[in-house]
Write a protein that holds these residues in place. Structure first.
Motif, mmCIF file in Angstrom:
data_model
loop_
_atom_site.group_PDB
_atom_site.id
_atom_site.type_symbol
_atom_site.label_atom_id
_atom_site.label_comp_id
_atom_site.label_asym_id
_atom_site.label_seq_id
_atom_site.Cartn_x
_atom_site.Cartn_y
_atom_site.Cartn_z
ATOM 1 N N ARG A 1 -5.001 -0.430 -4.443
ATOM 2 C CA ARG A 1 -4.160 -0.226 -3.184
ATOM 3 C C ARG A 1 -4.905 -0.377 -1.962
ATOM 4 O O ARG A 1 -4.456 -0.840 -0.932
ATOM 5 N N TYR B 1 4.095 -2.352 -6.869
ATOM 6 C CA TYR B 1 4.968 -2.493 -5.581
ATOM 7 C C TYR B 1 6.102 -3.412 -5.862
ATOM 8 O O TYR B 1 6.162 -4.452 -6.632
ATOM 9 N N ASP C 1 8.393 -3.178 0.226
ATOM 10 C CA ASP C 1 7.879 -1.884 -0.379
ATOM 11 C C ASP C 1 6.283 -1.713 -0.234
ATOM 12 O O ASP C 1 5.848 -0.367 0.409
ATOM 13 N N LYS D 1 5.808 -0.654 3.831
ATOM 14 C CA LYS D 1 5.971 0.349 4.086
ATOM 15 C C LYS D 1 5.143 1.564 3.487
ATOM 16 O O LYS D 1 4.764 2.633 4.141
ATOM 17 N N LYS D 2 4.604 1.394 2.023
ATOM 18 C CA LYS D 2 4.069 2.412 1.669
ATOM 19 C C LYS D 2 2.500 2.235 2.243
ATOM 20 O O LYS D 2 1.805 3.176 2.542
ATOM 21 N N ASP E 1 2.475 4.200 5.332
ATOM 22 C CA ASP E 1 2.777 5.509 5.177
ATOM 23 C C ASP E 1 1.612 6.118 4.897
ATOM 24 O O ASP E 1 1.083 7.134 5.321
ATOM 25 N N GLU E 2 0.628 5.573 3.779
ATOM 26 C CA GLU E 2 -0.645 5.848 3.492
ATOM 27 C C GLU E 2 -1.690 6.003 5.008
ATOM 28 O O GLU E 2 -2.134 6.946 4.974
#
Length: 211
Positions: free
Chosen positions: A14, A53, A58, A61-62, A65-66
């Motif tokens: 990630r 994902y 998706d 966005k993640k 956010d992270e």
């Protein structure tokens, strides 16, 4: 914040994907960046990408956010003084400017509202949420003031993010330490007028809270 229970290999995957996205955003608008470009840059297969994902939307966005969560995990501190018998969370100006300075390559790109307004909105939303939590913990009513607290929150968050974006766009001509001292002086002048929100920011020289 990355879940500490995650397999280190998942965390690495990630992180690599997120770095690849930011790297590609230096030269391309996010809409033109494909999953294939992201995975090739991260040296990860498309199959691996889709294990984590649903699609690019998706993932973006993640990833945003992270980045925001890691920022706030790094800059929020407990107040030195108890409020109603407990500590409250403050934003350390020193930690915030230092963190952004060290990650200026990322924040310069992501705070470019012309290309990445979604990141700005996510960051603005998290900052205003932290401020409103602080106000409630201080026992203040959001609207029962000469200047409605919601107006104070919107003004302060917009001013702080605008200042950071300008600092980055100007090539960090001032050090993080200088920015901390200067912004602290500005906030202290506002605090002298009886406005509460400057107390949300801690310069680490003084507690930032008056009881």
């Amino acid at each position: 914040m990355v879940d500490k229970k995650l397999d280190p290999r998942v965390v690495k995957t990630r992180t690599n994907l997120r770095k690849a996205l930011v790297y590609l955003m230096q030269n391309e608008k996010i809409d033109s960046i494909s999953v294939q470009k992201i995975t090739e840059t991260a040296h990860i297969t498309r199959g691996t990408f889709y294990l984590h994902y649903k699609d690019k939307k998706d993932f973006v966005k993640k990833a945003m956010d992270e980045i925001i969560t890691e920022f706030f995990d790094s800059v929020m501190v407990d107040s030195d003084t108890l409020v109603n018998g407990k500590t409250v969370q403050l934003m350390s100006l020193n930690k915030a400017f230092d963190y952004i300075e060290k990650n200026s390559d990322i924040f310069t790109i992501l705070l470019d509202r012309a290309q990445n307004n979604n990141f700005y909105r996510q960051l603005y939303s998290r900052l205003t949420s932290e401020m409103e939590t602080f106000i409630k913990e201080m026992g203040e009513d959001l609207d029962d003031m000469d200047v409605p607290m919601k107006v104070q929150v919107a003004f302060t968050a917009s001013a702080m993010l605008g200042l950071i974006a300008q600092w980055l766009n100007n090539g960090l001509i001032y050090t993080a330490k200088y920015m901390t001292k200067t912004v602290s002086r500005i906030l202290n002048r506002f605090e002298a007028t009886g406005i509460l929100l400057p107390s949300f920011f801690d310069d680490e020289l003084e507690s930032g809270i008056s009881i």
